[in-house]
Design an enzyme around this catalytic site. Structure first.
Site, mmCIF file in Angstrom:
data_model
loop_
_atom_site.group_PDB
_atom_site.id
_atom_site.type_symbol
_atom_site.label_atom_id
_atom_site.label_comp_id
_atom_site.label_asym_id
_atom_site.label_seq_id
_atom_site.Cartn_x
_atom_site.Cartn_y
_atom_site.Cartn_z
ATOM 1 N N LYS A 31 0.824 -1.215 0.000
ATOM 2 C CA LYS A 31 0.000 0.000 0.000
ATOM 3 C C LYS A 31 0.855 1.261 0.000
ATOM 4 C CE LYS A 31 -2.567 1.280 3.587
ATOM 5 N NZ LYS A 31 -3.670 1.662 4.503
ATOM 6 N N ARG A 36 2.774 5.967 -3.401
ATOM 7 C CA ARG A 36 3.906 6.739 -3.900
ATOM 8 C C ARG A 36 4.096 6.543 -5.404
ATOM 9 N NH1 ARG A 36 4.442 5.626 1.363
ATOM 10 N NH2 ARG A 36 5.730 6.938 2.732
ATOM 11 N N GLY A 103 -4.998 7.928 5.539
ATOM 12 C CA GLY A 103 -4.129 8.925 6.144
ATOM 13 C C GLY A 103 -2.846 9.109 5.368
ATOM 14 N N ASP A 331 2.408 -0.917 11.716
ATOM 15 C CA ASP A 331 1.066 -1.364 11.328
ATOM 16 C C ASP A 331 0.784 -2.810 11.734
ATOM 17 O OD1 ASP A 331 0.216 1.026 10.154
ATOM 18 O OD2 ASP A 331 1.194 0.533 8.256
ATOM 19 N N ARG A 362 -5.251 2.926 17.898
ATOM 20 C CA ARG A 362 -5.027 1.498 17.676
ATOM 21 C C ARG A 362 -4.439 0.803 18.901
ATOM 22 N NH1 ARG A 362 -2.398 0.398 12.008
ATOM 23 N NH2 ARG A 362 -4.493 0.751 11.182
ATOM 24 N N ARG A 406 -7.047 -3.020 9.984
ATOM 25 C CA ARG A 406 -6.064 -3.934 10.580
ATOM 26 C C ARG A 406 -6.588 -4.571 11.865
ATOM 27 N NH1 ARG A 406 -2.008 -3.337 7.059
ATOM 28 N NH2 ARG A 406 -1.603 -1.242 6.260
#
Length: 450
Positions: A31, A36, A103, A331, A362, A406
């Site tokens: 991702k 990018r 984000g 993550d 989170r 997630r």
């Protein structure tokens, strides 16, 4: 493209599979690299062909934004082709840029928009509108750009960019690849050298891709263990003739990987996984816990290492993970917490303040997920402490995901090994990062009822 309304939530109840997990799969494209790839291709001369682009909702939002800013972005079969106007040549969008749940897209794009002489407005879904943007807009204000946002710098965010921004010199107070990348992206259209110092190394996909497109980027280590990145402004970015291959996302690979480690008798292979050293903290940690993971490196692409992971079910032991490793696996902590809950002994994960500003808080949500399913877990400062059950997670709880993909996937992994089925309030947002997750896990034998 719009997100499904709240009434279209997709709850899921997960129990133990009928047999061990087995098979060979390739998880979707990375991702971070996909975002990018679209942005840099839009800022480069020529036509860039992108292979294995992640086609999750987050990345599709970036594709739509770059198209709105004047780039030609087309899907042609299994590849994406991007032709951009070049650095400094983006055009003013006709409408608000809706970044959905992403984000990463919102923060990185802020750097681009701040350094172009155009006006724009960004918004997002309910989750993204709660997430802070000031840590990006504060350093970017030094470009001369103007930002108007809600309290705390939250979206919607109006930006009046600066056509001739100065080069920035910024030291990150907290390690963040997104903030670093936003500053570097602003530096692309600046005269002179942009300098960014980070206290500890964070994922360097931006630096790798800048070089791949022809920019001059220098990186040096500091005596304190951080890094200084220097970017020469206004480079002539050129589309690579061989195209850009996006590796399989190591953050997405984490979920089938941990599932295979925990479900007895399992053996799977994950192909073409990105092995960037600043993204492999989870693999290092799991191996310290006793995980049987064999890594076979393959040819690199676009400055990124890739390889195949051969994973076998393992008995795990608790571990302490230093704060310095957190940026390389930020993550992956929710699913690592599930592995720790299943392990023997106590695990401590240090320095997790960054988890408080993800899709949800989170850190707190991970603790709530574990406690709801009978696992003792504590937050001590910025540390997460998980008390392993020795393979006996009670389960039986309802996990509130807070629109966090997630957390939903981590809860699904826990359900595969808990004594009682685990209920998940919503899995709709999994598609933001891992489209087809349930189906791909079912190919391995997970038995998710869709």
């Amino acid at each position: 493209m719009t997100h499904a309304p709240a009434s279209a939530s997709r709850p899921l109840t997960v129990g133990r599979p009928a047999a061990p997990l087995s098979g060979v799969i390739r998880v979707p494209g990375d991702k971070s690299i996909s975002h990018r790839a679209l942005m840099f291709a839009a800022l480069a001369r020529g036509e860039t062909t992108i292979y294995h682009l992640l086609e999750g909702e987050d990345v599709l939002r970036t594709a739509a934004a770059m198209r709105a800013l004047g780039a030609q972005v087309e899907q042609q079969g299994e590849v994406w082709v991007v032709s951009g106007p070049g650095v400094g040549q983006l055009s003013e969008p006709d409408d608000v840029l809706d970044m959905g749940n992403s984000g990463t897209a919102a923060r990185l794009l802020s750097g681009i928009l701040a350094s172009h002489g155009i006006a724009s407005v960004m918004t997002g879904d309910a989750s993204l509108r709660r997430r802070p943007m000031k840590r990006v807009t504060d350093p970017l204000a030094a470009t001369g750009a103007t930002f108007i946002a809600r309290e705390g710098g939250r979206l919607p965010l109006a930006i009046r960019g600066q056509a001739n921004p100065p080069a920035l010199d910024y030291r990150l107070p907290v390690a963040s690849a997104q903030v670093k990348s936003a500053v570097l992206l602003a530096g692309l259209n600046a005269t002179g050298t942009t300098r960014v110092e980070e206290p500890v190394p964070t994922r360097d996909h931006t630096e790798n891709m800048l070089r791949y497109f022809g920019a001059t980027v220098e990186v040096e280590s500091t005596p304190e263990g951080g890094r200084i990145i220097r970017l020469e402004g206004r480079p002539d970015l050129v589309a690579p003739g061989e195209g850009l291959f996006v590796p399989a996302d190591p953050s997405s690979a984490a979920f089938p990987l941990v599932a295979a480690l925990l479900v007895p008798g399992s053996a799977i292979t994950l192909t073409d996984v990105g092995l960037n050293p600043l993204r492999t903290g989870l693999f290092t940690t799991l191996m310290e816990m006793g995980a049987q993971v064999d890594v076979v490196e393959k040819a690199s692409s676009g400055g990124e290492l890739v390889g195949d992971l051969h994973v076998r079910a393992s008995t795990l032991q608790g571990v302490e993970v230093p704060a310095a490793r957190a940026p390389s696996m930020i993550d992956e902590y929710p699913v690592l917490a599930v592995a720790a809950a299943h392990a023997h002994g106590v695990s401590r994960f240090c320095g997790l303040e960054e988890l408080r500003v993800k899709e949800s808080d989170r850190l707190s949500a991970t603790v709530a997920m574990l406690r709801e399913n009978g696992v003792r877990a504590e937050i001590e400062g910025d540390d997460l402490v998980v008390y392993g059950t020795g393979g006996a997670i009670p389960g039986g709880g309802l996990v509130t995901t807070h629109m966090d993909h997630r957390l939903a996937m981590s809860a699904s992994v826990m359900g595969l090994v808990a004594r009682q089925p685990v209920r998940i309030d919503d899995t709709a947002f999994i598609d933001t990062s891992f489209p087809g997750y349930l189906a791909l896990m079912n190919q391995l034998g997970a038995g998710f009822a869709q």
